[in-house]
Design a protein around this motif. Structure first.
Motif, short mmCIF file in Angstrom:
data_model
loop_
_atom_site.label_atom_id
_atom_site.label_comp_id
_atom_site.label_asym_id
_atom_site.label_seq_id
_atom_site.Cartn_x
_atom_site.Cartn_y
_atom_site.Cartn_z
N ALA A 271 0.81 -1.21 0.00
CA ALA A 271 0.00 0.00 0.00
C ALA A 271 0.84 1.26 0.00
CB ALA A 271 -0.92 -0.01 1.21
N HIS A 272 2.13 1.13 0.41
CA HIS A 272 2.86 2.39 0.46
C HIS A 272 3.48 2.76 -0.87
CE1 HIS A 272 6.30 -0.33 1.57
NE2 HIS A 272 6.91 0.45 0.72
N THR A 274 1.65 1.79 -3.94
CA THR A 274 0.56 1.73 -4.91
C THR A 274 -0.67 2.39 -4.32
OG1 THR A 274 1.42 -0.38 -5.69
CG2 THR A 274 -0.86 0.13 -6.23
N PHE A 275 -1.43 3.11 -5.15
CA PHE A 275 -2.72 3.64 -4.72
C PHE A 275 -3.78 2.57 -4.93
CE2 PHE A 275 -1.91 7.95 -3.70
CZ PHE A 275 -0.96 8.44 -4.57
N PHE A 356 0.63 6.32 -11.66
CA PHE A 356 0.44 6.83 -10.31
C PHE A 356 1.24 6.02 -9.31
CE2 PHE A 356 -3.06 9.47 -11.70
CZ PHE A 356 -3.50 8.81 -12.83
N ASN A 358 2.40 5.88 -5.09
CA ASN A 358 2.11 6.38 -3.75
C ASN A 358 3.41 6.52 -2.97
OD1 ASN A 358 0.67 7.17 -1.52
ND2 ASN A 358 -0.11 5.15 -1.02
N GLU A 359 4.39 7.23 -3.54
CA GLU A 359 5.72 7.31 -2.92
C GLU A 359 5.94 8.63 -2.22
OE1 GLU A 359 8.27 4.52 -6.01
OE2 GLU A 359 8.16 6.68 -6.31
N THR A 360 7.11 8.72 -1.57
CA THR A 360 7.46 9.99 -0.93
C THR A 360 7.64 11.06 -2.00
OG1 THR A 360 8.94 8.52 0.29
CG2 THR A 360 8.88 10.82 0.96
N LEU A 361 7.05 12.23 -1.72
CA LEU A 361 7.13 13.31 -2.70
C LEU A 361 8.32 14.21 -2.38
CD1 LEU A 361 3.36 14.23 -2.81
CD2 LEU A 361 4.59 12.51 -4.11
N LEU A 366 6.34 13.55 -8.09
CA LEU A 366 4.94 13.77 -7.76
C LEU A 366 4.25 12.41 -7.67
CD1 LEU A 366 4.01 16.65 -10.20
CD2 LEU A 366 4.09 16.80 -7.71
N ALA A 367 3.02 12.41 -7.23
CA ALA A 367 2.28 11.15 -7.15
C ALA A 367 1.85 10.68 -8.53
CB ALA A 367 1.08 11.32 -6.25
N GLU A 368 1.77 11.58 -9.49
CA GLU A 368 1.38 11.19 -10.84
C GLU A 368 2.37 11.78 -11.84
OE1 GLU A 368 -2.54 13.57 -10.02
OE2 GLU A 368 -2.15 13.67 -12.18
N VAL A 477 4.24 20.99 -13.59
CA VAL A 477 2.97 20.26 -13.58
C VAL A 477 2.12 20.69 -12.41
CG1 VAL A 477 1.94 17.97 -13.47
CG2 VAL A 477 4.14 18.26 -14.58
N GLY A 478 0.82 20.82 -12.61
CA GLY A 478 -0.07 21.17 -11.50
C GLY A 478 -0.45 22.64 -11.54
N LEU B 415 -1.99 21.95 -17.22
CA LEU B 415 -1.83 20.50 -16.98
C LEU B 415 -2.02 20.31 -15.49
CD1 LEU B 415 -1.07 17.63 -17.75
CD2 LEU B 415 1.31 18.26 -17.68
N THR B 416 -3.18 19.81 -15.08
CA THR B 416 -3.52 19.77 -13.65
C THR B 416 -3.52 18.34 -13.13
OG1 THR B 416 -5.87 19.67 -14.13
CG2 THR B 416 -4.90 21.85 -13.93
N PHE B 417 -3.64 18.21 -11.82
CA PHE B 417 -3.54 16.90 -11.18
C PHE B 417 -4.80 16.08 -11.34
CE2 PHE B 417 0.53 17.62 -9.84
CZ PHE B 417 0.69 18.60 -8.88
N LEU B 419 -5.50 13.52 -9.30
CA LEU B 419 -5.98 13.20 -7.95
C LEU B 419 -6.27 14.49 -7.20
CD1 LEU B 419 -3.44 10.38 -7.01
CD2 LEU B 419 -5.65 10.20 -8.13
N ILE B 441 -9.82 6.62 -3.33
CA ILE B 441 -8.56 5.96 -3.02
C ILE B 441 -8.59 5.41 -1.60
CG2 ILE B 441 -6.05 6.28 -2.94
CD1 ILE B 441 -7.10 6.93 -5.64
N ASN B 443 -5.94 4.44 0.44
CA ASN B 443 -4.85 4.72 1.38
C ASN B 443 -4.18 6.04 1.07
OD1 ASN B 443 -4.15 3.43 -1.04
ND2 ASN B 443 -2.16 2.81 -0.27
N LYS B 445 -2.20 9.41 1.42
CA LYS B 445 -1.31 9.91 2.46
C LYS B 445 -1.77 11.29 2.91
CE LYS B 445 3.08 7.53 1.99
NZ LYS B 445 3.69 7.03 0.78
N PHE B 449 -5.06 13.31 -2.20
CA PHE B 449 -5.19 12.08 -2.97
C PHE B 449 -6.42 11.28 -2.56
CE2 PHE B 449 -1.28 13.39 -4.31
CZ PHE B 449 -0.20 13.15 -3.47
N THR B 463 -5.36 26.71 -10.84
CA THR B 463 -4.30 27.30 -11.65
C THR B 463 -4.51 28.81 -11.78
OG1 THR B 463 -4.21 25.23 -12.91
CG2 THR B 463 -3.05 27.12 -13.83
#
Lengths: 497, 593
Positions: A271-272, A274-275, A356, A358-361, A366-368, A477-478, B415-417, B419, B441, B443, B445, B449, B463
């Motif tokens: 779980a840590h 993978t989402f 995707f 589910n790792e440390t950012l 990023l998560a994706e 990104v984002g 370009l957005t997220f 999640l 989802i 789990n 964090k 998400f 944005t």
């Protein structure tokens, strides 16, 4: 802008060889700044006049000096405050105000007053009956512009802060090569009216400022990462690769892991990393016979393999997740390829889409993110074919020097990490991962025994960040992307380093 | 990827050569390892634990931190690494591991009670071992690395090592109620029972993570010797009585497990790697493990050497080289797989897979080792020969064309997220999360998400807010996927490709996004549907809590709703921290493929 003034200046200049703008100011009774402004207008129209700069020093009264002219010097004021019977020094100081001290010492040194110490308290008395206030007289002369002070006096008055020297900048005007007595109007642009009337031949045009920027065109903009994505798509299409349908972010563990021969106790399935999805939590539709073969190769082996020797659980395979790699789609495509009507035919596939984790950012994770993947399936493919294909792929990115390092992936063997020499950064960097898919992955799908599949992958974000010198992925990104960067971004030329 | 730390000078001594950092890095690269960091114990302590005080006494000896491939358990300590590298360099042949039969074998009996909690156990003995401080540390480190990796943090396998001379067989592996188990745990002085043990270690930094593996079970696993001395309470802690010290000469190794295959791999790995410290190098003393039926006896460790038969032709063809059989045999031997050309069949190679190479499960694993020994960078490159007329995925091709058109119309691409939080798609848009077909989802964090987006709108609004400094109007767009839960879909959810655009300006400007919609329909050759025409697009007024009353419509295409357009409701603007009015349009482009 005072057309009268510009004309008057020009007309005056017709009659003389040279004139100083200060003289003109006095002559026309206008402020010198207005004369200078008019001069600038004239200069904008061409070389009608020549202007030499000149500086003059000019003596002026300070505010204090001005008050001396009005009320007399400090010493004269002090003198006038001493009555015939005399006055105590202290009282004199009070009466004299802030300048009394200066005035007192000056008056004493001029010999106008004396201090009588024979009495107590000491009294100040007049020494002479009449005085001449030289200081005031001289300053009055300065004020009216008619003074003739010696250098010593000037220095003295400057020291006493009664006079100040100012520098006046002016211009000495003379006729220029294009001298004329009238200003012609300068046009800024060629218009339709000028063309129709034919007037354009007589009109004078203002010189264009070639050092300024032009008018920015109205336009929209494409996102820099997606411009890079477009380029990678082009590269694959140029190499004859067909695009895989990857528009399914939600995937079952079966296609994401089990079909790829990734065992059920593998850390990546934690779980840590993978989402996992709680709604919808499970998939139930699988090709049943294929699923049984996958179960067998994991738990018991087969196809020349020992397998992993563990109890394979259907419930683990049913768990839904957000795909951790687009290789899940490659697995689906290879299964289709093996079971299509007409049987297996060689194929080249690619995809570029989101995955995707589910790792440390951190600043670069990023998560994706987007994974770029290429796959070739054919009879008798070799590791040499993979290496050759990678050379051609990276050549299209302007990279010609590659090195390969042994690596480990659960689903490829041999596996290679791809390193390239980046000419811009002048160092070796890791750019991707690759390998041949394991037979335990291919055979249960029904692919013929002599068919090999070579594959490679890299992230889209990393080369983009390197190319555009971006250090934090959130700048690219984002929502926190800098739209100014998007607006100013260049066309994407991957082979230009 | 696991990383091991080895003292550089010890490593070079064992390898028999002093390398520069670069030379060693090259050796690693060729073999498939990576020299991750050159550091010292002092630096590591200061960096990892911020413990400058402890670091003050720490050694300044150079330590190499090396990345090891996740499937090579035999490289997880200096001993294994050195042997593998020396074999790779052709300096020694792969060691042959042999059993030395004792007068009387040690016996480990498995009690049926263990089936409830941890059914499997294996055991082995290493005789006449000589430990130095370094090899002792290495022995402990290897167990730790194995616990972290293949043992999956002790859940699958737990290792216990004991001084055989302090205990007496036969040994018994049982599972008992916690209160009944009493012993002095490693490095403690007080005797504790199973319940007390749980409390005692509840705050222990390293051990507390293992307590949940057995804590709630009615019985805990335990190993006793003939005198009911506790050897260990797996997977938590060993007993102090049987602890190993520098003076230990004979080592009893036991592994208890929920996965027998992995327990065997772990046992093989430990004995193979550390048998080089036995007086008779590379020898192992087998043990008898009595199974739960009381009669079946299995001998451990297996130390199986199996032979894989490889075809020279196929190996060469797989890699793309053309080496003669004897050269391939040499290469494989250097990769720790001792190989001989078959006496009868010149195309066959008999490859011995030793117990240190449990990662080799198929011929392709052997092919990889040939390629590594040959050198990946020495392989001649070639290209696949077949021709294919390539095809684009039609939805992606349409997306690329529409992106160009919308940018030409004056909109800037974002370009957005994918999640986001539940509030982003529900509360902030005046909608209820339960009513949305959202994928949740399990789990997350952080709340960033919680769900997969069902609309592109929140990303674009965020944005806008982050780019307040830009001059108005701001016109953004994105053509990308949202995800919708859908029972009819194979996995219970599907992507939908949407086009979303927002206009942000001093006045909301419905007509701006409306104009964009018109333009997109125009370039798709979709007519405006009026009167009795049966095909085309049109707007149908509707109310939607995300939009301003009277300024919202469905986007209709051939009489089906494909999206929504309107002026955003001031409460939505406020929820996203926007002070400038916005109008928006969002619709699916999939009907137009």
């Amino acid at each position: 802008m005072h057309p009268d003034l510009t004309e008057r200046i020009l007309q005056h200049l017709e009659t003389v060889d040279k004139v100083n703008t200060l003289e003109l100011a006095t002559q026309f009774s206008v402020d010198h700044q207005k004369v200078v402004g008019a001069l600038k207008s004239i200069q904008a129209h061409g070389d009608l006049v020549i202007a030499e700069t000149a500086t003059q020093k000019h003596l002026e009264l300070t505010d204090e000096g001005q008050s001396v002219v009005e009320k007399g010097s400090h010493e004269a004021i002090v003198y006038s405050l001493v009555p015939p019977e005399g006055i105590a020094q202290a009282a004199l100081m009070v009466a004299g105000g802030p300048n009394a001290k200066v005035g007192f010492s000056k008056a004493m040194s001029q010999g106008w007053i004396l201090l009588d110490k024979s009495v107590n308290p000491p009294l100040v008395r007049r020494k002479v009956d009449k005085i001449v206030d030289n200081v005031k007289d001289q300053l009055v002369l300065v004020a009216s512009g008619k003074s003739q002070l010696t250098a010593k006096d000037v220095a003295d008055y400057k020291k006493r802060k009664l006079l100040q020297e100012t520098t006046i900048k002016s211009f000495i005007l003379s006729k220029g090569p294009e001298f004329a007595t009238t200003l012609t109007k300068l046009e800024t642009d060629l218009t339709m009216d000028m063309l129709t009337s034919g007037l354009w031949e007589q009109l004078k045009f203002k010189s264009y400022n070639f050092d300024a920027l032009g008018a920015a065109p109205t336009r929209g903009h494409l996102h820099p990462l997606l411009k890079v994505r477009t380029e990678f798509r082009q590269i694959f299409l140029e190499m004859g690769f067909s695009e895989m349908p990857t528009n399914n972010y939600v995937e079952s563990s079966f296609w994401n892991f089990d079909a790829l021969f990734q065992p059920q106790q593998h850390p990546a399935r934690d779980a840590h990393d993978t989402f996992f999805i709680i709604h919808p939590a499970q998939s139930h539709k699988f090709p049943q016979e294929y699923l049984q073969r996958v179960k067998a190769v994991h738990s018991k082996g087969g196809y020349g393999s020992l397998g992993y020797g563990y109890d394979w659980k259907l419930s683990d395979a049913q768990k839904n997740l957000l795909r951790t790699h687009t290789t899940a789609v490659s697995a689906r495509m290879l299964f289709k390829l093996a079971n299509q009507e007409g049987g297996f035919k060689p194929a080249k596939y690619f995809s570029i889409d989101k995955v995707f984790r589910n790792e440390t950012l951190d600043a670069t994770h990023l998560a994706e993110f987007h994974q770029v993947e290429g796959v070739i399936a054919d009879v008798g493919l070799t590791l040499g074919d993979l290496i050759g294909t990678l050379y051609e792929f990276f050549r299209k990115l302007g990279i010609t020097q590659l090195e390969f390092k042994p690596a480990y992936n659960p689903y490829t063997e041999p596996s290679m990490e791809i390193f390239c020499y980046h000419p811009g950064l002048a160092k070796w960097i890791e750019v991707g991962n690759s390998g041949l898919f394991r037979p335990e992955l291919l055979r249960p799908m029904g692919l013929p025994e002599n068919v090999n599949v070579i594959a490679w992958g890299l992230s889209l974000e990393r080369p983009t960040m390197i190319k555009y010198g971006i250090n934090n992925i959130r700048d690219l990104v984002g929502p926190r992307v800098d739209l100014k960067m998007v607006e100013d971004g260049p066309i994407c030329r991957l082979d230009h380093v | 990827m696991p990383t091991i730390g080895v003292k550089r000078d010890l490593l070079f001594d064992a390898l028999g050569k002093k390398y520069t950092d670069d030379e060693f890095q090259e050796l690693c690269f060729a073999f498939g390892l990576e020299l991750d960091e050159v550091t010292t114990e002092k630096q590591m302590l200061t960096k990892e634990q911020g413990d400058v005080a402890a670091a003050a006494d720490a050694s300044e000896e150079i330590i190499y931190r090396i990345d090891i491939p996740a499937n090579r358990y035999d490289l997880l300590c200096l001993e294994g690494l050195v042997t593998a590298l020396r074999v790779f360099q052709g300096k020694v042949k792969p060691p042959k591991f042999e059993f030395v039969e004792p007068a009387q074998r040690q016996v480990l009996k498995i009690n049926p009670s263990t089936a409830q909690i941890r059914p499997f156990a294996v055991a082995a003995v290493l005789r006449n071992v000589t430990f130095t401080q370094d090899s002792y540390n290495s022995f402990i480190d290897l167990q730790d690395k194995l616990h972290q990796n293949i043992c999956r943090k002790r859940t699958l396998v737990a290792i216990g090592t004991h001084d055989l001379d302090t205990i007496k067989g036969p040994f018994s592996y049982e599972a008992l109620p916690p209160e009944q188990i009493k012993f002095v745990p490693l490095n403690q002085t007080q005797e504790l029972n199973g319940v007390q043990l749980m409390n005692f270690y509840a705050t222990h930094a390293q051990l507390k993570q293992y307590l949940p593996i057995i804590r709630d079970s009615p019985v805990y696993p335990v190993i006793y010797d003939a005198n009911r001395v506790v050897l260990s309470l797996p997977p938590i802690i060993n007993g102090d009585h049987s602890k190993i010290s520098l003076k230990t000469k004979n080592v009893f190794i036991e592994c208890t497990a929920t996965d027998l295959t992995k327990a065997k791999v772990v046992l093989d790995t430990i004995v193979c790697l550390f048998s080089e410290h036995c007086a008779k190098k590379f020898t192992v003393e087998p043990c008898d493990v009595v199974q739960t039926d009381g009669t079946t006896i299995i001998s451990y460790p297996e130390l199986a050497v199996r032979t894989e038969r490889i075809s020279v032709k196929r190996a060469n063809a797989y890699i793309g080289i053309n080496e003669p059989a004897n050269k391939l045999a040499d290469m494989l031997t250097r990769m720790y797989l001792e190989t001989e050309v078959d006496a009868k069949d010149g195309d066959s190679l008999n490859v011995k897979i030793p117990p240190t190479r449990h990662d080799v499960i198929h011929a392709c694993d052997v092919y990889e080792d040939i390629a590594i020994a040959f050198g990946y960078n020495n392989i001649k490159k070639s290209l696949p020969a077949f021709m294919q007329i390539a095809k684009q995925f039609p939805l992606n091709k349409l997306t690329e064309q529409l992106r160009e058109q919308v940018a030409q119309a004056g909109f800037t691409e974002a370009l957005t997220f994918t999640l986001c939080s539940r509030d982003d798609i529900a509360l902030k848009l005046n909608k209820k999360i339960e009513a949305l077909p959202a994928v949740h989802i399990g789990n997350p964090k952080t709340l960033e998400f919680q769900v997969v987006r069902t609309t592109l709108l929140p990303g674009l609004l965020k944005t806008l807010v982050a780019n307040r400094k830009m001059p108005l109007p701001m016109k953004l767009f994105e053509i990308s996927d949202v995800v919708l839960a859908d029972e009819a879909a194979e996995v219970g959810a599907r992507n939908e490709r949407r086009l979303c655009a927002v206009n942000c300006n001093k006045s909301a400007g419905f007509e701006v996004v409306h104009g964009l919609l018109d333009r997109v329909m125009q370039v798709l050759s979709v007519p405006w549907k009026t009167g009795g025409a049966d095909k085309g697009y049109y707007l149908q007024a509707t109310e939607d809590p995300s939009y301003f009353p009277g300024r919202c419509a469905n986007v209709m295409y051939n009489d089906a709703v494909i999206g929504r357009i309107g002026v955003l409701h001031p409460s939505v603007l406020q929820a996203f921290d926007l002070t400038t009015p916005c109008s928006a349009v969002e619709f699916t482009i999939e009907p137009f493929v």
